[in-house]
Design an enzyme around this catalytic site. Structure first.
Site, short mmCIF file in Angstrom:
data_model
loop_
_atom_site.label_atom_id
_atom_site.label_comp_id
_atom_site.label_asym_id
_atom_site.label_seq_id
_atom_site.Cartn_x
_atom_site.Cartn_y
_atom_site.Cartn_z
N HIS A 103 0.86 -1.19 0.00
CA HIS A 103 0.00 0.00 0.00
C HIS A 103 0.89 1.24 0.00
CE1 HIS A 103 -3.62 2.45 1.78
NE2 HIS A 103 -2.93 3.13 0.92
N GLU A 114 0.62 8.01 -3.75
CA GLU A 114 1.51 7.63 -2.65
C GLU A 114 2.77 8.49 -2.64
OE1 GLU A 114 0.85 5.44 -0.07
OE2 GLU A 114 -1.15 5.47 -0.93
N HIS A 163 2.92 10.87 0.53
CA HIS A 163 3.87 10.36 1.53
C HIS A 163 5.34 10.51 1.11
CE1 HIS A 163 0.59 8.64 3.89
NE2 HIS A 163 0.09 8.13 2.77
P1 5GP Z 1 -7.53 5.58 6.92
O1 5GP Z 1 -8.17 6.81 7.45
O2 5GP Z 1 -8.26 4.89 5.85
O3 5GP Z 1 -6.93 4.69 7.97
O4 5GP Z 1 -6.23 6.14 6.19
C1 5GP Z 1 -6.32 6.92 5.07
C2 5GP Z 1 -4.93 7.31 4.63
O5 5GP Z 1 -4.34 8.19 5.60
C3 5GP Z 1 -3.94 6.17 4.54
O6 5GP Z 1 -4.04 5.44 3.37
C4 5GP Z 1 -2.66 6.91 4.65
O7 5GP Z 1 -2.35 7.57 3.45
C5 5GP Z 1 -2.96 7.92 5.70
N1 5GP Z 1 -2.70 7.41 7.06
C6 5GP Z 1 -3.60 6.84 7.92
N2 5GP Z 1 -3.00 6.52 9.09
C7 5GP Z 1 -1.70 6.89 8.96
C8 5GP Z 1 -0.59 6.83 9.84
O8 5GP Z 1 -0.65 6.39 10.98
N3 5GP Z 1 0.58 7.32 9.35
C9 5GP Z 1 0.70 7.85 8.10
N4 5GP Z 1 1.91 8.28 7.73
N5 5GP Z 1 -0.33 7.91 7.27
C10 5GP Z 1 -1.51 7.45 7.67
P1 5GP Z 2 -4.11 6.64 1.19
O1 5GP Z 2 -5.22 5.90 1.77
O2 5GP Z 2 -2.75 6.08 1.20
O3 5GP Z 2 -4.21 8.12 1.33
O4 5GP Z 2 -4.39 6.48 -0.36
C1 5GP Z 2 -5.33 5.69 -0.87
C2 5GP Z 2 -5.67 6.33 -2.18
O5 5GP Z 2 -5.12 5.56 -3.23
C3 5GP Z 2 -7.14 6.41 -2.40
O6 5GP Z 2 -7.43 7.58 -3.10
C4 5GP Z 2 -7.43 5.20 -3.22
O7 5GP Z 2 -8.52 5.38 -4.07
C5 5GP Z 2 -6.15 5.07 -4.03
N1 5GP Z 2 -5.86 3.66 -4.33
C6 5GP Z 2 -5.63 3.19 -5.56
N2 5GP Z 2 -5.41 1.87 -5.51
C7 5GP Z 2 -5.49 1.50 -4.22
C8 5GP Z 2 -5.35 0.25 -3.55
O8 5GP Z 2 -5.10 -0.81 -4.13
N3 5GP Z 2 -5.49 0.26 -2.21
C9 5GP Z 2 -5.76 1.40 -1.51
N4 5GP Z 2 -5.89 1.32 -0.19
N5 5GP Z 2 -5.90 2.59 -2.10
C10 5GP Z 2 -5.76 2.64 -3.45
#
Ligand code: 5GP
Ligand code: 5GP
Length: 231
Positions: A66, A120, A124
């Site tokens: 991821h 990503e 990040h």
């Molecule tokens: P969710 O809210 O679905 O857990 O996370 C959404 C997105 O926020 C993740 O895919 C990631 O990009 C970012 N994120 C969530 N939790 C963390 C964390 O503990 N550390 C970092 N660096 N990013 C996070």
């Molecule tokens: P994060 O949660 O790291 O901020 O990023 C997730 C983002 O990447 C979302 O906008 C999601 O639609 C996109 N994305 C594309 N492919 C994938 C996948 O395979 N897994 C996840 N978790 N997010 C993906």
């Protein structure tokens, strides 16, 4: 006039004397460690939201990357750090095949993966540019994936993506025994609202090469027993 010159020279001297310290201090402030996060495709796809396979075809039944996320020890994290460093797939031409295999995208609509890697990198990757440029960032993440074969580790402990239920502690123990480090397990729910193994977090030092014990774990809870669905 003369005193001003002397003062200026003196302050420049002081600045130069301490600039390595300032540089070290500011780069130390960048971030403290990485979360290396892998996702189980079966658990991404069997949700209410469902998924879309990449245009390059259905990924292997294996954990996929991821992301590699810079984080602070406080639990907070930086994001979108450098708008002047856009994702450029041309800088990672030599890695695209490996990315398609190890870092497949499952979101809809289907894509070749570039939108996922772009997201990503921009969210990040730009926050660890002081240590890894774009090519180094993707290469280091792929190397981590190749170093830790999660599916093999779990399989060796009798934990298989067969739709069965396994305790979170048995999953953590298996990974700890094999790698020497405690992972964080994130769950999500399938269409029937069963909790399942969704993502595995491992912590990595700021050089993105060595696993470390996590300075802090993300929040969230699984139940004691979670499903490991097939893909
Ligand atoms: P969710 O809210 O679905 O857990 O996370 C959404 C997105 O926020 C993740 O895919 C990631 O990009 C970012 N994120 C969530 N939790 C963390 C964390 O503990 N550390 C970092 N660096 N990013 C996070
Ligand atoms: P994060 O949660 O790291 O901020 O990023 C997730 C983002 O990447 C979302 O906008 C999601 O639609 C996109 N994305 C594309 N492919 C994938 C996948 O395979 N897994 C996840 N978790 N997010 C993906």
């Amino acid at each position: 006039m003369k005193t001003m010159k002397i003062q200026l020279a003196f302050s420049s001297f002081i600045f130069l004397l301490f600039s390595p310290f300032f540089a070290a201090f500011s780069s130390a402030q960048d971030f403290d460690f990485f979360y290396f996060v892998q996702q189980w495709p079966g658990s991404y796809c069997d949700t209410r939201k469902s998924c879309c396979y990449p245009t390059t075809g259905k990924p292997e039944a294996d954990f996929g990357i991821h992301g590699l996320w810079p984080n602070y020890k406080s639990g907070a994290y930086p994001s979108n750090c450098d708008p002047d460093s856009p994702y450029q797939s041309s800088t990672i031409n030599d890695l695209i095949e490996s990315l398609q295999r190890e870092w497949p995208t499952l979101s809809c609509p289907s894509s070749d993966g570039n939108p996922f890697w772009e997201h990503e990198w921009e969210k990040h990757g730009t926050c660890s540019e002081s240590v890894l440029d774009q090519h180094a960032y993707f290469k280091a993440t792929l190397d981590l994936k190749n170093k830790i074969n999660l599916l093999q580790i779990l399989n060796d402990a009798g934990i298989k993506p067969d739709g069965g239920y396994y305790s979170v502690s048995s999953i953590k123990d298996a990974i700890n025994k094999a790698t020497g480090f405690t992972p964080w397990i994130e769950c999500n729910v399938d269409e029937a609202r069963n909790r399942q193994l969704y993502q595995v977090y491992m912590c990595v030092d700021t050089s993105a090469t060595n696993l470390i014990e996590c300075p802090v774990f993300p929040r969230g809870k699984c139940s004691d027993q979670i499903e490991f669905p097939p893909f």
